[in-house]
Design a protein around this motif. Sequence first.
Motif, mmCIF file in Angstrom:
data_model
loop_
_atom_site.group_PDB
_atom_site.id
_atom_site.type_symbol
_atom_site.label_atom_id
_atom_site.label_comp_id
_atom_site.label_asym_id
_atom_site.label_seq_id
_atom_site.Cartn_x
_atom_site.Cartn_y
_atom_site.Cartn_z
ATOM 1 N N ARG A 71 0.618 -1.622 0.674
ATOM 2 C CA ARG A 71 0.532 -0.212 -0.127
ATOM 3 C C ARG A 71 0.874 1.173 0.122
ATOM 4 N N THR A 72 1.585 1.524 0.555
ATOM 5 C CA THR A 72 2.547 2.640 1.276
ATOM 6 C C THR A 72 3.039 2.785 -0.151
ATOM 7 N N ARG A 73 3.952 1.575 -0.887
ATOM 8 C CA ARG A 73 5.151 2.168 -2.030
ATOM 9 C C ARG A 73 3.699 2.752 -3.277
ATOM 10 N N PRO A 280 -4.783 -0.862 9.797
ATOM 11 C CA PRO A 280 -3.723 -0.236 8.866
ATOM 12 C C PRO A 280 -2.780 -0.942 7.604
ATOM 13 N N GLY A 281 -4.257 -2.799 7.928
ATOM 14 C CA GLY A 281 -3.028 -3.061 6.349
ATOM 15 C C GLY A 281 -1.753 -4.465 6.530
ATOM 16 N N PRO A 282 -1.551 -5.140 6.513
ATOM 17 C CA PRO A 282 -2.360 -6.315 5.482
ATOM 18 C C PRO A 282 -2.800 -6.772 6.992
ATOM 19 N N ILE A 283 -4.236 -6.965 6.325
ATOM 20 C CA ILE A 283 -5.596 -7.930 7.257
ATOM 21 C C ILE A 283 -5.227 -9.337 7.511
ATOM 22 N N ASN A 284 -4.996 -10.244 8.202
ATOM 23 C CA ASN A 284 -4.860 -11.543 8.939
ATOM 24 C C ASN A 284 -6.252 -11.628 9.350
#
Length: 324
Positions: A71-73, A280-284
């Motif tokens: 997500r961030t990149r 904030p992800g990644p979700i488990n």
Amino acid sequence: MIPGSTPLAETAAKTSRRRHLLDFEGWSRDDVLALLDTTDVMAQVMQRTIKKVPALQGFTIGTLFFEDSTRTRLSFERAARAQSADVISFAAGGSSLSKGESLKDTLRTIDALQADLYVVRHQAAGAPHQIARWTDALVVNAGDGRRAHPTQALLDAYTFRARFEGFDGFAGKRLAIVGDVMHSRVARSNVALWTLLGAEVVLCGPRTLLPAELGQARGVTLTHRVDEALEGAHAVMALRLQHERMTRGLLPSLAEYRQRYQVTRKRMRAAHAGALVMHPGPINRDIELEGALADAPYSVIEAQVANGVPVRMAILYTLLVGSR
Ligand code: ASP
């Protein structure tokens, strides 16, 4: 409206004193609110048919990711290109770092490419600060070890402000963060930001994942009981177990962790009416967060990802154009 529009120029000018965004040290409440206002303008750009403005034409942004990111990149690169900046990307995986080149030599090589601003993610706390000392370019911290992830906290606060029904300011609002607080830079940056904005933060997790020193800050309370943490919360953020940063077994069993700390629909009943679910992800799924809750109408997890772009557009614009 961009560039040179009145609200944008005004808000950018207010936040132009800082050269870098490494954490929230030196940031005032008004600085942050100005940045959130700039984000509103950027969000309008992202709603247009053609999502591109010339605001950062001629600038080059280097994304330096020494640690994995999805997500961030992507969202920084989208934010840069939406403002017509050029982007050069470095990922530690396929680089000479694996051949033993030091961080300083790697930076020297990248610096020869003459970027104006670096977005840095690194597994070592303080690495973006070190890079800021070595380069004349601006530096934005995209996550350093467990220390800070300021742009995530900004997009979390922005999403809350945009989506909490009847939002009337951060004062008196309560954010509950549940899970692996110990290894979380997201938790640390959210504590810094939400308390700066006047909100309260409740941190919750098992004893081994909840560092006592975090409870010393003003406006922060710690609890090991999830029901207590969620009581009256206006936003509830679940955190992943960050196994990659754990150096020893800190949990008795995953089954017990789920049973005691999973954020569920049932537990959300204790929260404030209209409380938002964040991650904030990644979700488990079905570990820290009940799977169905991630897709509930009051979950803003997708909005957090989408808002990452205008928030990062505002940061890039404010630091690059505001400082000229
Ligand atoms: N994506 C966030 C981070 O980079 C949270 C996580 O990895 O769990 O810290």
